[in-house]
Design a protein around this motif. Structure first.
Motif, PDB file in Angstrom:
ATOM      1  N   ARG A 145      38.877  -5.333  55.592  1.00 29.98           N
ATOM      2  CA  ARG A 145      37.538  -5.140  56.146  1.00 29.98           C
ATOM      3  C   ARG A 145      36.653  -4.348  55.187  1.00 29.98           C
ATOM      4  N   LEU A 146      37.255  -3.381  54.484  1.00 31.57           N
ATOM      5  CA  LEU A 146      36.513  -2.573  53.513  1.00 31.57           C
ATOM      6  C   LEU A 146      35.995  -3.438  52.366  1.00 31.57           C
ATOM      7  N   PHE A 147      36.790  -4.395  51.944  1.00 28.03           N
ATOM      8  CA  PHE A 147      36.366  -5.287  50.856  1.00 28.03           C
ATOM      9  C   PHE A 147      35.108  -6.064  51.254  1.00 28.03           C
ATOM     10  N   LYS A 148      35.094  -6.562  52.501  1.00 23.32           N
ATOM     11  CA  LYS A 148      33.940  -7.336  52.980  1.00 23.32           C
ATOM     12  C   LYS A 148      32.707  -6.456  53.167  1.00 23.32           C
ATOM     13  N   SER A 149      32.895  -5.297  53.826  1.00 26.07           N
ATOM     14  CA  SER A 149      31.748  -4.424  54.095  1.00 26.07           C
ATOM     15  C   SER A 149      31.205  -3.822  52.807  1.00 26.07           C
ATOM     16  N   GLY A 150      32.079  -3.584  51.819  1.00 27.69           N
ATOM     17  CA  GLY A 150      31.645  -3.020  50.540  1.00 27.69           C
ATOM     18  C   GLY A 150      30.709  -3.945  49.807  1.00 27.69           C
ATOM     19  N   LYS A 151      30.997  -5.225  49.826  1.00 28.31           N
ATOM     20  CA  LYS A 151      30.140  -6.209  49.162  1.00 28.31           C
ATOM     21  C   LYS A 151      28.750  -6.236  49.789  1.00 28.31           C
ATOM     22  N   LYS A 152      28.700  -6.199  51.132  1.00 27.07           N
ATOM     23  CA  LYS A 152      27.411  -6.212  51.830  1.00 27.07           C
ATOM     24  C   LYS A 152      26.653  -4.907  51.611  1.00 27.07           C
ATOM     25  N   ALA A 153      27.382  -3.795  51.598  1.00 29.14           N
ATOM     26  CA  ALA A 153      26.742  -2.487  51.432  1.00 29.14           C
ATOM     27  C   ALA A 153      26.074  -2.383  50.063  1.00 29.14           C
ATOM     28  N   ARG A 154      26.700  -2.936  49.063  1.00 28.24           N
ATOM     29  CA  ARG A 154      26.128  -2.879  47.715  1.00 28.24           C
ATOM     30  C   ARG A 154      24.834  -3.676  47.602  1.00 28.24           C
ATOM     31  N   SER A 155      24.627  -4.615  48.529  1.00 27.78           N
ATOM     32  CA  SER A 155      23.392  -5.406  48.514  1.00 27.78           C
ATOM     33  C   SER A 155      22.279  -4.746  49.323  1.00 27.78           C
ATOM     34  N   GLY A 156      22.586  -3.556  49.876  1.00 27.17           N
ATOM     35  CA  GLY A 156      21.558  -2.795  50.594  1.00 27.17           C
ATOM     36  C   GLY A 156      21.602  -2.923  52.105  1.00 27.17           C
ATOM     37  N   ASP A 157      22.602  -3.554  52.662  1.00 33.43           N
ATOM     38  CA  ASP A 157      22.738  -3.709  54.118  1.00 33.43           C
ATOM     39  C   ASP A 157      23.124  -2.354  54.738  1.00 33.43           C
ATOM     40  N   LYS A 158      22.221  -1.784  55.553  1.00 35.08           N
ATOM     41  CA  LYS A 158      22.446  -0.456  56.129  1.00 35.08           C
ATOM     42  C   LYS A 158      23.607  -0.450  57.130  1.00 35.08           C
ATOM     43  N   ASP A 159      23.710  -1.500  57.954  1.00 38.67           N
ATOM     44  CA  ASP A 159      24.815  -1.581  58.911  1.00 38.67           C
ATOM     45  C   ASP A 159      26.157  -1.673  58.186  1.00 38.67           C
ATOM     46  N   ALA A 160      26.164  -2.420  57.082  1.00 43.47           N
ATOM     47  CA  ALA A 160      27.389  -2.554  56.299  1.00 43.47           C
ATOM     48  C   ALA A 160      27.779  -1.219  55.672  1.00 43.47           C
ATOM     49  N   LYS A 161      26.779  -0.398  55.319  1.00 45.26           N
ATOM     50  CA  LYS A 161      27.057   0.927  54.741  1.00 45.26           C
ATOM     51  C   LYS A 161      27.739   1.826  55.774  1.00 45.26           C
ATOM     52  N   ILE A 162      27.286   1.740  57.036  1.00 42.58           N
ATOM     53  CA  ILE A 162      27.921   2.512  58.109  1.00 42.58           C
ATOM     54  C   ILE A 162      29.376   2.082  58.261  1.00 42.58           C
ATOM     55  N   GLU A 163      29.576   0.756  58.229  1.00 40.78           N
ATOM     56  CA  GLU A 163      30.933   0.228  58.363  1.00 40.78           C
ATOM     57  C   GLU A 163      31.782   0.627  57.172  1.00 40.78           C
ATOM     58  N   GLN A 164      31.231   0.566  55.987  1.00 41.57           N
ATOM     59  CA  GLN A 164      31.972   0.930  54.780  1.00 41.57           C
ATOM     60  C   GLN A 164      32.448   2.386  54.841  1.00 41.57           C
ATOM     61  N   ASP A 165      31.551   3.267  55.268  1.00 41.39           N
ATOM     62  CA  ASP A 165      31.899   4.689  55.361  1.00 41.39           C
ATOM     63  C   ASP A 165      33.050   4.912  56.355  1.00 41.39           C
ATOM     64  N   LEU A 166      33.006   4.188  57.478  1.00 41.06           N
ATOM     65  CA  LEU A 166      34.061   4.306  58.474  1.00 41.06           C
ATOM     66  C   LEU A 166      35.380   3.785  57.907  1.00 41.06           C
ATOM     67  N   MET A 167      35.333   2.642  57.219  1.00 45.18           N
ATOM     68  CA  MET A 167      36.549   2.062  56.650  1.00 45.18           C
ATOM     69  C   MET A 167      37.161   2.989  55.598  1.00 45.18           C
ATOM     70  N   LEU A 168      36.322   3.669  54.829  1.00 44.37           N
ATOM     71  CA  LEU A 168      36.828   4.604  53.823  1.00 44.37           C
ATOM     72  C   LEU A 168      37.540   5.786  54.485  1.00 44.37           C
ATOM     73  N   ARG A 169      36.957   6.287  55.562  1.00 46.96           N
ATOM     74  CA  ARG A 169      37.600   7.386  56.301  1.00 46.96           C
ATOM     75  C   ARG A 169      38.933   6.938  56.893  1.00 46.96           C
ATOM     76  N   LEU A 170      38.939   5.739  57.454  1.00 47.41           N
ATOM     77  CA  LEU A 170      40.172   5.201  58.020  1.00 47.41           C
ATOM     78  C   LEU A 170      41.229   4.999  56.933  1.00 47.41           C
ATOM     79  N   LYS A 171      40.810   4.483  55.793  1.00 45.49           N
ATOM     80  CA  LYS A 171      41.752   4.248  54.699  1.00 45.49           C
ATOM     81  C   LYS A 171      42.389   5.555  54.249  1.00 45.49           C
ATOM     82  N   ASP A 172      41.568   6.600  54.093  1.00 43.85           N
ATOM     83  CA  ASP A 172      42.092   7.902  53.668  1.00 43.85           C
ATOM     84  C   ASP A 172      43.077   8.457  54.692  1.00 43.85           C
ATOM     85  N   THR A 173      42.717   8.334  55.968  1.00 44.47           N
ATOM     86  CA  THR A 173      43.565   8.860  57.045  1.00 44.47           C
ATOM     87  C   THR A 173      44.900   8.135  57.088  1.00 44.47           C
TER      88      THR A 173
END
Length: 364
Positions: A143-171
């Motif tokens: 999921r992080l791979f998908k949201s990361g691609k969208k976030a890099r294109s400026g999608d604000k919702d995808a950035k929220i998702e990316q941040d959550l996925m990063l926290r989950l990955k670390d945990t």
């Protein structure tokens, strides 16, 4: 769909034995791994002495207690997250349930094979947790791979998702379960959509020998300590005893419990603990035709509770007549409730309380 608790653990820890005793079903049990391949599902009544009181008072034609579903899921082994031992299939079964009952073996028996060669409650429990974490980590990374691609294109919702996925990955990478993560209002739907295995609430069950049912043993003490460390609840039962009691009638079962020095079965404690784990509670409808317990989640508005009975009642909701079970016990009957002014009229937004007795007024 009914709320489901999945019974998980290593092979040969007593999951199917526990399931059979819970449901008085006849799921196959055997002394070899993967005896259970397809999950068995059974409906279990929730023990509730309030139902007995209401039945004795109203003498209805029919009585129906609250219920929940238990699912017997095949044992997991090391490497399940990578497909070992039909792991992908069994993990899919776990994903479908609402909460987990993690059965851990706390008994030695040379005639019952232990999949890892020896009984070690801490290692056994952590093995299962690790496999669930690894599967969740795989889900999050995809999921992080998908949201990361969208976030890099400026999608604000995808950035929220990316941040959550990063926290989950670390945990998860740190060996912690996803249920330890706090989420905000925007993140809640995203994490729910993932159906992470370690996000589900979990209850440990230590399966001990018959002689250790009252005080437990050193193995169950280890499991209790692990559960306490994780902030989880742990119930100690003996699958052998519960199976024997399940085969008896109520009177014989009560006598057997008394001989063992037990006030109630371990299964009764387990069912109530599972009910609590899921944040469930019961309201009642009462009368001469039927006394019935209805299962709802805590903080359910009256209009939604009405829909549990029938969608037409929710759609045409006017008011709910409400009094509490405990007031009924104190006053002795419905007439006493009315005389003391304890019968209330509540609207759609009223948050139903555990033990409320309700009658719904509605337009057809």
């Amino acid at each position: 769909m009914a709320t489901q608790c999945g019974i998980i653990g290593l092979p040969n820890v007593g999951k199917s034995t526990l399931f059979n005793a819970l449901t008085r079903a006849e799921a196959e049990t055997a002394n070899y791994p993967f005896c259970t391949v397809d999950p068995n599902t059974g409906i279990v009544m929730v023990p509730d002495e309030r139902i007995d009181f209401l039945t004795a008072l109203y003498k209805p034609k029919k009585t129906s207690a609250s219920h929940m579903e238990f699912v017997d899921i095949a044992g997991l082994v090391a490497g399940a997250s990578k497909g070992e031992g039909l792991g992908n299939q069994f993990l899919g079964h776990i994903r479908a349930v609402d909460a987990l009952i993690h059965v851990v073996r706390c008994f030695d028996d040379p005639e019952i094979i232990h999949v890892n060669g020896e009984v070690n409650p801490k290692d056994d429990a952590e093995l299962i947790t690790t496999e669930l974490i690894l599967k969740d980590l795989d889900t999050v990374e995809k999921r992080l791979f998908k949201s990361g691609k969208k976030a890099r294109s400026g999608d604000k919702d995808a950035k929220i998702e990316q941040d959550l996925m990063l926290r989950l990955k670390d945990t998860l990478s740190d060996g912690q379960c996803a249920r330890t993560i706090s989420v905000n209002e925007k993140e809640a739907p995203l994490i729910k959509e993932l159906s992470l295995l370690t996000r589900k609430p979990m209850l440990y069950v230590g399966n001990v020998p018959e002689d250790d049912i009252v005080k437990g043993n050193s193995d169950s003490d280890i499991l209790m300590a692990l559960a306490q460390e994780e902030g989880a609840e742990c119930i100690i039962i003996s699958g052998k005893i519960e199976s024997e009691i399940a085969a008896l009638d109520d009177e014989e079962g009560a006598m057997f419990l008394e001989e063992l020095g037990m006030k109630e079965t371990g299964l009764a404690r387990l069912i109530r603990a599972a009910y609590k784990l899921l944040g469930l509670m019961t309201f009642f409808t009462v009368g001469e035709d039927e006394v019935k317990g209805w299962t709802i989640h805590k903080n359910t508005p009256a209009v939604e509770a009405a829909g549990k009975i029938h969608s037409d009642i929710s759609r045409g909701f006017i008011r709910a007549e409400v009094f509490h079970y405990q007031d009924l016990v104190t006053q002795g009957d419905a007439q006493g409730i009315k005389e003391k002014g304890l019968l209330r009229l509540e609207g759609k937004e009223y948050l139903v309380q555990d033990g409320d007795c309700m009658y719904f007024r509605f337009n057809v």
